[in-house]
Enzyme design. Sequence first.
Site, PDB file in Angstrom:
ATOM      1  CG  HIS A 130      -1.884   0.992   1.425  1.00 58.30           C
ATOM      2  ND1 HIS A 130      -1.611   2.290   1.766  1.00 58.30           N
ATOM      3  CD2 HIS A 130      -3.224   0.919   1.282  1.00 58.30           C
ATOM      4  CE1 HIS A 130      -2.747   2.974   1.851  1.00 58.30           C
ATOM      5  NE2 HIS A 130      -3.741   2.156   1.546  1.00 58.30           N
ATOM      6  CG  ASP A 207       0.850  -2.343   6.130  1.00 59.67           C
ATOM      7  OD1 ASP A 207      -0.056  -2.586   6.939  1.00 59.67           O
ATOM      8  OD2 ASP A 207       0.689  -1.625   5.125  1.00 59.67           O
ATOM      9  CD  GLN A 210      -6.453  -4.966   3.991  1.00 60.05           C
ATOM     10  OE1 GLN A 210      -7.366  -5.748   4.233  1.00 60.05           O
ATOM     11  NE2 GLN A 210      -6.671  -3.689   3.755  1.00 60.05           N
ATOM     12  CE  LYS A 233      -6.874  -0.340   6.343  1.00 61.88           C
ATOM     13  NZ  LYS A 233      -7.750  -0.013   5.222  1.00 61.88           N
ATOM     14  CB  CYS A 371      -3.608   3.242  -1.575  1.00 61.85           C
ATOM     15  SG  CYS A 371      -4.862   4.444  -1.233  1.00 61.85           S
TER      16      CYS A 371
HETATM   17  N1  PLP Z   1      -1.614  -0.705   4.632  1.00 60.13           N
HETATM   18  C1  PLP Z   1      -2.518  -1.507   4.065  1.00 60.13           C
HETATM   19  C2  PLP Z   1      -2.119  -2.879   3.615  1.00 60.13           C
HETATM   20  C3  PLP Z   1      -3.821  -1.053   3.889  1.00 60.13           C
HETATM   21  O1  PLP Z   1      -4.725  -1.847   3.320  1.00 60.13           O
HETATM   22  C4  PLP Z   1      -4.156   0.255   4.326  1.00 60.13           C
HETATM   23  C5  PLP Z   1      -5.505   0.788   4.113  1.00 60.13           C
HETATM   24  O2  PLP Z   1      -6.208   0.372   3.219  1.00 60.13           O
HETATM   25  C6  PLP Z   1      -3.171   1.028   4.935  1.00 60.13           C
HETATM   26  C7  PLP Z   1      -1.908   0.520   5.062  1.00 60.13           C
HETATM   27  C8  PLP Z   1      -3.470   2.406   5.450  1.00 60.13           C
HETATM   28  O3  PLP Z   1      -4.300   2.316   6.566  1.00 60.13           O
HETATM   29  P1  PLP Z   1      -4.883   3.631   7.264  1.00 60.13           P
HETATM   30  O4  PLP Z   1      -5.564   4.399   6.167  1.00 60.13           O
HETATM   31  O5  PLP Z   1      -5.834   3.102   8.278  1.00 60.13           O
HETATM   32  O6  PLP Z   1      -3.749   4.360   7.848  1.00 60.13           O
END
Ligand code: PLP
Length: 413
Positions: A130, A207, A210, A233, A371
Amino acid sequence: MGDLLQQASLASEFPSLAQRVNGEPLAYLDNAATTHMPQAVLDAMREFETTSRANIHRGVHTLSQRATDAFERARGDLKRFVGAGPGHELVFTSGTTDALNLVANGLSDAGAGRPYLQPGDEIIVSGLEHHANLVPWQQAARRTGATVRILRPDAQGRLHADDLAPLLTPRTMVFAVTAGANATGERPPYEELLALAAEAGALTVLDAAQAMSHDTPQLLALACDFMAFSGHKMYGPMGTGVLAGRRKALERLTPLRFGGDMVIWVSEQEASFAELPARLEGGTPNVAGAVGLAAAAAFIEATGRGAIDAHVRSLRAHAVAGLSALDGVTVLAPHAEAAALVSFVAAGAHPHDIGTLLDERGIAVRTGHHCAQPLLDHLGLGPTTRASFALYNTHDEVERLVAAVARALEVLR
Ligand code: PLP
């Protein structure tokens, strides 16, 4: 599911799902973006706000002490949830993006002396990420003269440990990877990748945005220095999140926010800073949010991580089978059985139009680049349509999804 499916009662614990959209019962299949909150989470936040609301850490009065206790209890509960040991610490953030910026900035900022990252150093980022786990590293590289190198996935979007080994050099200072790719559902062998990078001397970043809600990574089992995730999430509140990891690694970070609650003493020209976790939590935190996030983790545990994981996987398998059978539909990473989402493209139909037609039938999906533009570019794809599942979704909803996509394709072609 033997299972969560017989849980009409479980779905009924999510008040926001009991609504009609465009005259149809809502089928909310946008959980990779944001999940809904169960009554237990709403109740925990309401209870805090109505009985204990006060600022934390600096009050002697009863409400301030109650609020401090609630905040620190939430921290302890979440540490247990992510399998933290005595050498780990957990910092509250506003989400995954905030947590990853805290790490990338903290390793590259010169504010508190020589930054960890130096000119010529290398930061390896996986090609599944992302933007939140790529752009902060690009910025860190720009600030320090380090270089970002990409661990590219293969043509099916898989990452391989064999491809990481040759990238690791004595200059590799950071390795960052996802526990689950939000654009494709790919679940990389992150355990092995983190271990390899750590062995080579790099700080490792996971990260887990998900993964938290169904395949929760456990810190003690991983060679992981920093792990980031978001509350919204995992059935928790928006604007909440966590940076957890090894205390020694967290201690390397220059704080991102200087100010109240993170200092020991302050003179006109200088200040000295508190120990972790306060050191990285400058300013008034979202205390009700932390309480809600811990309640969400408790809800996941009470429902059963294994049961949730099995349920979302079976919904995904059902959707992959149904969508793949439609003429001209290509599912991304069909092999990614551990995913809680399905991402697809359809010849002759733009995802935006598919999403709009699904919405007319009460079905919420996400369309676009999710993203993750570099990944979709690498796979030679543009925007996709993504349906993502949570514990409250049902196989009936998957049937509705597949039927509605089939109808949308008829209309659009
Ligand atoms: N990383 C991953 C894999 C994501 O799916 C997302 C959001 O879709 C993020 C980071 C960013 O999360 P946040 O917008 O809650 O900071």
